[in-house]
Design a protein around this motif. Structure first.
Motif, PDB file in Angstrom:
ATOM      1  N   ASP A 700     -26.441 -15.502   9.526  1.00 55.65           N
ATOM      2  CA  ASP A 700     -25.250 -16.296   9.831  1.00 55.65           C
ATOM      3  C   ASP A 700     -24.363 -15.481  10.765  1.00 55.65           C
ATOM      4  O   ASP A 700     -24.119 -14.294  10.530  1.00 55.65           O
ATOM      5  CB  ASP A 700     -24.499 -16.651   8.543  1.00 55.65           C
ATOM      6  N   LYS A 702     -20.578 -15.377  12.824  1.00 52.03           N
ATOM      7  CA  LYS A 702     -19.234 -15.963  12.814  1.00 52.03           C
ATOM      8  C   LYS A 702     -18.284 -15.119  13.655  1.00 52.03           C
ATOM      9  O   LYS A 702     -18.225 -13.894  13.505  1.00 52.03           O
ATOM     10  CB  LYS A 702     -18.717 -16.072  11.383  1.00 52.03           C
ATOM     11  N   ASP A 711      -9.101 -20.565  21.410  1.00 53.21           N
ATOM     12  CA  ASP A 711     -10.480 -20.889  21.773  1.00 53.21           C
ATOM     13  C   ASP A 711     -10.798 -20.432  23.185  1.00 53.21           C
ATOM     14  O   ASP A 711      -9.927 -20.391  24.069  1.00 53.21           O
ATOM     15  CB  ASP A 711     -10.715 -22.400  21.694  1.00 53.21           C
ATOM     16  N   ARG A 725     -14.883 -19.985  19.057  1.00 54.74           N
ATOM     17  CA  ARG A 725     -13.719 -20.272  18.196  1.00 54.74           C
ATOM     18  C   ARG A 725     -13.816 -19.418  16.943  1.00 54.74           C
ATOM     19  O   ARG A 725     -14.894 -19.196  16.398  1.00 54.74           O
ATOM     20  CB  ARG A 725     -13.708 -21.756  17.825  1.00 54.74           C
ATOM     21  N   GLY A 727     -14.053 -18.426  13.309  1.00 52.60           N
ATOM     22  CA  GLY A 727     -14.624 -19.123  12.173  1.00 52.60           C
ATOM     23  C   GLY A 727     -15.896 -19.872  12.482  1.00 52.60           C
ATOM     24  O   GLY A 727     -16.541 -20.405  11.572  1.00 52.60           O
ATOM     25  N   GLU A 728     -16.294 -19.916  13.768  1.00 50.91           N
ATOM     26  CA  GLU A 728     -17.503 -20.627  14.178  1.00 50.91           C
ATOM     27  C   GLU A 728     -18.534 -19.647  14.736  1.00 50.91           C
ATOM     28  O   GLU A 728     -18.215 -18.501  15.054  1.00 50.91           O
ATOM     29  CB  GLU A 728     -17.174 -21.691  15.236  1.00 50.91           C
ATOM     30  N   SER A 729     -19.757 -20.119  14.867  1.00 51.11           N
ATOM     31  CA  SER A 729     -20.815 -19.310  15.454  1.00 51.11           C
ATOM     32  C   SER A 729     -20.567 -19.116  16.942  1.00 51.11           C
ATOM     33  O   SER A 729     -19.999 -19.993  17.613  1.00 51.11           O
ATOM     34  CB  SER A 729     -22.165 -20.004  15.232  1.00 51.11           C
ATOM     35  N   SER A 732     -20.892 -21.925  20.267  1.00 51.36           N
ATOM     36  CA  SER A 732     -21.288 -23.220  19.720  1.00 51.36           C
ATOM     37  C   SER A 732     -21.252 -24.256  20.841  1.00 51.36           C
ATOM     38  O   SER A 732     -20.423 -24.188  21.755  1.00 51.36           O
ATOM     39  CB  SER A 732     -20.327 -23.636  18.600  1.00 51.36           C
ATOM     40  N   TYR A 734     -20.327 -27.569  22.615  1.00 51.90           N
ATOM     41  CA  TYR A 734     -19.020 -28.223  22.549  1.00 51.90           C
ATOM     42  C   TYR A 734     -18.987 -29.364  23.543  1.00 51.90           C
ATOM     43  O   TYR A 734     -19.244 -29.163  24.736  1.00 51.90           O
ATOM     44  CB  TYR A 734     -17.934 -27.195  22.859  1.00 51.90           C
ATOM     45  N   GLN A 790     -15.871 -32.122  20.567  1.00 50.37           N
ATOM     46  CA  GLN A 790     -16.114 -31.604  19.227  1.00 50.37           C
ATOM     47  C   GLN A 790     -17.239 -30.578  19.267  1.00 50.37           C
ATOM     48  O   GLN A 790     -18.009 -30.515  20.231  1.00 50.37           O
ATOM     49  CB  GLN A 790     -16.506 -32.740  18.274  1.00 50.37           C
ATOM     50  N   ILE A 791     -17.350 -29.793  18.209  1.00 51.72           N
ATOM     51  CA  ILE A 791     -18.477 -28.874  18.079  1.00 51.72           C
ATOM     52  C   ILE A 791     -19.722 -29.684  17.739  1.00 51.72           C
ATOM     53  O   ILE A 791     -19.740 -30.481  16.799  1.00 51.72           O
ATOM     54  CB  ILE A 791     -18.198 -27.811  17.006  1.00 51.72           C
ATOM     55  N   ASN A 794     -24.570 -25.121  16.507  1.00 51.83           N
ATOM     56  CA  ASN A 794     -24.647 -23.704  16.854  1.00 51.83           C
ATOM     57  C   ASN A 794     -25.906 -23.436  17.666  1.00 51.83           C
ATOM     58  O   ASN A 794     -26.929 -24.107  17.511  1.00 51.83           O
ATOM     59  CB  ASN A 794     -24.643 -22.832  15.600  1.00 51.83           C
TER      60      ASN A 794
END
Length: 959
Positions: A700, A702, A711, A725, A727-729, A732, A734, A790-791, A794
């Motif tokens: 994982d 992050k 961002d 971003r 907290g995200e991979s 990602s 987008y 939106q995302i 990943n």
């Protein structure tokens, strides 16, 4: 015989049955004495308390890959190898426990026989030229991957992305031995893109045109496969001759290798000759001299395969009109080419309009343009070992890695990229030069049950690069397209060049202690000084520590016959990333040209507080052995915390800073996951041996820190598709979430950020609200803005691994390896481009388009309208319409061999003769709609050269 196999979801392999218990061997004893390569030395495998994986050269001996790092795919847990294209010379992406940076280099450190070597592309720009391809894989004895902090800390600031240690073959005492290996291979593309043939092409093209009020396509005499015009069946020939032996107190190994490989795309090819000489000579009882010299010459033929280039081979081939021929005997070139004035394009034949963008005849271009690179590479070292006492040794090693590339490019003046320039030519030169000096003191002493080893290292490294080029246009004759830049042969002249250098000074120490081979502790500290950083931050300290407990050596474990080995491990380490450029902290000026005037200008804002990126690695692991180590299993849990990542901090445009930003150590990111590996000897007797093994990595990623938490939206090749971003991979995908097609009118429908739906009205290229319960109503005017993105998924796999099995029956041997990967998403840009609305060819998916309310098609492909592809497909933006899962399972290698009876061979002075066949990239199982889910670059798939399936036949002979 009752043998049961259970495969647990975590990838653990357990075997039960009488066959395993009955077999007796000395595996455990052998494993205790087995020695593995670690940084600046070796250790007994039983003493290792860090996370490392060793791949033996014998496991990859017959694989047909021009570079050794490609052979790591599937063979080590935590190591992901991705070959994103079938281009010969392009380096695969190697990730050890994930991506550990945002903007800096991601390549591991490669060390060959103690020499840190250049990696990456060394081609100077004309062709892909992987620096690691200069090393013949047949010379490799083993590859050791250092993964956790304790293992990598000895390499300090260079080890954030992991370390790969390569050990080449050495001489052995005894009989002089000659070995010869020969392999012949045929490669073909695994899969071509599914394009329209002429009947469907005419239908689709004129349906596009009808919506635009015209007619485009006409003529059905031809049904040309333009992919076939650039793709081919490639061949490869490998010859490898090695000699080994010993004389007196010395051992030697020498080899000569020759490889010639044709790519599956014209004219891509590689030809390499390699020489190696490794020798060890004990001069006196206390002094040994060692040398490792390797020299190679490699030639590459490349091509233009630009993603958005009109002469890009795959870009153009998949867009060519199938109802037009490749050749036309009526033209001077013999090709179907239309030339008039300033226009030169592929001929339109009977069609009513020419192909969009004046696309060239790609068959002519790939056969007449030239992209070449010729490399000479020397990697060599000489070392002196002094045995001071029985427990103290000193080693001095001096090494050099030099790569020289001369490149050549020619664009034909008759047609293609060179037409408007009257021909274009370029010669370039790139020299990479690195010196490395190591002083190593090794203390090794046993005091009763106490075993102590101390290694002290002092290392100096200095590297320089310099390059220059000369090019021009307006050639007086095509003759000069074959010989290079000649004074007076072209009208407009250009030249340029550059030079960089950096240095590294290091001091390191490693202490390893164990008591009674039960309790282990290892501590490492390295201090690096790097010239690429400002004075205040040039020096950094990189510690590492690991603990181990071999529980199976405790007295209370002696009576447990089933559990033969149990070892618990824990480690911590802090390392860095020096792949941040040569002068990242300086305020720089660069040359600028205005009209005919030369000058200088501000090119980079400096930051005298810049530091290298740091990576903190934590690891918990356990090793198990069952039934006298007939079954072995390892499990690791790791956390990699990346801090001080270099990011561009925005500045006010009024300051006049280049790029309106300055680099600072401000980002952070984390990788965490599990690794499992298992091996088992199921059957082991004189005539039949069967083993099975595998590995699984769960991971994982992050992002944990960005500039002011804001961002970062990134683009690649004109596609705005990435989001970084907190907290995200990392990176990602987008973009816009796609709902499908309005069955009433054929318009594409998207989700807005608030969950409502809007339809893109193809008729006037405006957006309107959409009500699924009333699809015939166009709705009120609306919009689709950047805020609606939106995302979409990943781009980094969350799991990968392999399963392999080997079966040996008498003199037959058979092995299979299957690889798998998944949990990631891919933006299939190629698929979107094959749904274009211009006068190009299309992919067969377009046949599912909406045609009417009574014939709505597949519900996913909108209606056609010539010239409005940017609006219909949202070109330049990611949409979930073209985002797919990248999960796959591949039967990657299948090998079958037969060894002749040694008794029969002795009469002709042969000790071994084996014939074999290998199929690589044999079978793939995936729902991905593109050619291959591994053909992705940072989560995007666009017009890459298809990967190849290779069938090889060879012989191994030893005299």
């Amino acid at each position: 015989m009752n043998v049961k196999l259970r495969i647990l979801t975590a990838g653990v392999l357990f075997f039960t049955g009488q066959a395993l218990v009955a077999q007796q061997d000395s595996t455990k004893t052998q494993n205790i004495e087995e020695v593995v390569v670690v940084g600046y030395g070796t250790q007994k495998k039983a003493d290792v308390t860090s996370s490392i994986t060793t791949v033996k050269g014998s496991d990859i001996a017959n694989l047909n890959t021009p570079t050794f790092e490609a052979q790591l795919a599937g063979r080590a847990s935590g190591v992901q190898v991705v070959s994103s294209s079938g281009d010969i010379g392009r380096a695969p992406t190697v990730r050890i426990r994930g991506v550990n940076t945002i903007t800096s280099g991601t390549s591991p450190l490669y060390v060959v026989d103690g020499v840190p070597i250049f990696a990456g592309d060394t081609g100077g720009g004309n062709t892909y030229t992987n620096a690691l391809a200069d090393i013949n894989p047949a010379d490799i004895e083993s590859m050791t991957v250092l993964k956790d902090g304790a293992a990598t800390a000895i390499y300090g600031s260079r080890a954030a992305n992991g370390v790969v240690l390569i050990t080449t073959k050495k001489g052995k005492n005894g009989k002089f031995t000659v070995s010869y290996n020969n392999m012949f291979s045929v490669a073909s593309v695994v899969k071509k893109l599914d394009l329209l043939e002429t009947p469907d092409f005419l239908t689709i093209s004129n349906e596009k045109a009808k919506a635009a009020g015209t007619v485009w396509a006409k003529g059905s005499d031809y049904n040309t496969d333009w992919q076939k015009a650039v793709l081919r069946a490639g061949t490869q020939t490998d010859h490898f001759l090695s000699m080994t032996g010993g004389l007196g107190k010395g051992n030697y190994y020498a080899s000569l290798g020759y490889t010639k490989q044709e790519g599956v795309i014209t004219p891509n090819a590689m030809e390499r000759i390699s020489l190696r000489m490794n020798a060890d000579q004990k001069v006196t009882d206390w002094f040994k001299l060692s040398t490792n010299f390797a020299y190679s010459e490699t030639s590459y033929k490349g091509l233009n395969n630009g993603y958005n280039s009109i002469s890009g081979a795959m870009f153009s081939a998949v867009r060519q009109l199938p109802n037009t021929p490749i050749y036309d005997t009526r033209t001077p070139t013999g090709y179907n080419i239309y030339t008039q004035g300033t226009v030169s394009r592929v001929g339109q034949w009977d069609n009513l309009i020419p192909i969009t963008s004046d696309l060239t005849n790609i068959a002519y271009v790939v056969n007449n343009n030239k992209y070449t690179s010729d490399l000479s590479r020397f990697i060599g070292s000489i070392a002196g070992d002094v045995k001071i006492t029985d427990w103290l040794d000193y080693k001095l090693q001096v090494s050099k890695d030099r790569s020289v590339t001369t490149g050549f490019l020619y664009w034909n003046r008759v047609h293609g990229d060179g037409f408007s320039r009257g021909g274009y030519i370029d010669n370039n030169y790139l020299n990479l030069d690195r010196w490395n000096i190591q002083n190593i003191l090794n203390f090794n002493k046993t005091f009763g049950s106490h075993n102590l080893n101390v290694v002290l290292v002092n290392e100096y490294q200095k590297q320089k690069t310099n390059s220059f080029f000369a090019d021009g246009q307006g050639l007086s004759s095509d003759f000069f397209g074959d010989v290079g830049v000649i004074s007076g042969s072209y009208a407009t002249q250009y030249s340029g060049g550059g030079a960089t250098e950096n240095g590294l000074i290091s001091y390191a120490a490693r202490l390893s202690y164990n008591f009674a081979n039960k309790y282990f502790v290892q501590g490492t500290i390295r201090r690096d000084g790097l010239s690429s950083l400002p004075t205040a931050n040039k020096w950094g300290n990189f510690p590492g520590v690991s603990l181990g407990w071999t529980v199976s050596n405790e007295g209370f474990m002696k009576d447990l016959n089933t559990l033969s080995e149990l070892k618990l491990r824990a480690s911590y380490g802090k390392v860095g990333n020096t792949d941040i450029g040569n002068y990242p902290y300086l305020g720089l000026y660069n040359s600028f040209k205005y009209a005919d005037y030369n000058g200088i200008g501000y090119s980079q804002a400096g930051n005298d507080q810049l530091k290298w990126e740091t990576n903190t690695k934590k690891n918990l692991g356990a090793d198990f052995g069952l039934l006298k180590n007939r079954i072995t299993f390892s499990a690791d849990y790791f956390v990699n915390e990346n801090d001080g990542l270099i990011l561009a901090v925005p500045l006010s445009p009024s300051l006049g800073v280049p790029g309106n930003s300055v680099n600072k150590n401000i980002g952070s990111m984390e990788n965490r996951g599990f690794e499992f590996s298992a091996n088992a000897d199921i059957l082991k007797n004189e005539n039949l041996k069967w083993s099975i093994g595998g590995n699984l990595t769960l991971m994982d990623n992050k992002v944990t820190g960005l500039v002011d938490g804001k961002d970062i939206i990134q683009s690649q090749n004109g596609e705005t598709a990435y989001l970084i971003r907190e907290g995200e991979s990392l990176r990602s995908l987008y973009g816009y979430k796609y709902w499908g097609v309005n069955a009433a009118n054929g318009n594409p429908v998207y989700y807005k950020a608030d969950g409502s739906l809007v339809q893109a009205n193809i008729a006037n290229q405006g957006y309107y609200l959409f009500d699924p319960t009333n699809p015939g109503n166009l709705g009120t005017a609306s919009s689709l803005t950047n805020d609606d993105r939106q995302i979409l998924g990943n781009t980094l796999p969350t799991y990968f691994g392999s399963v392999n099995t080997t079966l040996q029956y008498k003199r037959f041997d058979f092995s299979v390896m299957a690889r798998f990967s998944g949990g990631n998403n891919i933006f299939n840009v190629t698929r979107r481009e094959l749904l274009n609305q211009d006068f190009y060819n299309n992919g067969s998916e377009i046949l599912g388009r909406w045609q009417s309310a009574s014939n709505p098609g597949d519900g996913w492909t909108p209606k056609l309208h010539g010239g409005r592809g940017n609006f219909i497909n949202l070109n330049g933006q990611a949409t979930s319409r073209f985002v797919e899962k990248g999960d796959f399972v591949k039967i990657d290698n299948i090998t079958l061999g037969y060894s002749l009876d040694p008794a029969m061979l002795s009469s002709i002075n042969l000790t071994k003769f084996r014939i074999y066949g290998v199929v690589q990239n044999a079978i793939m199982f995936t729902n991905y709609k593109g050619i291959d889910p591994e053909m992705e670059n940072l989560g995007m798939d666009y017009n890459a050269v298809p990967r190849q399936r290779t069938i090889s036949f060879g012989i191994n002979a030893t005299f």
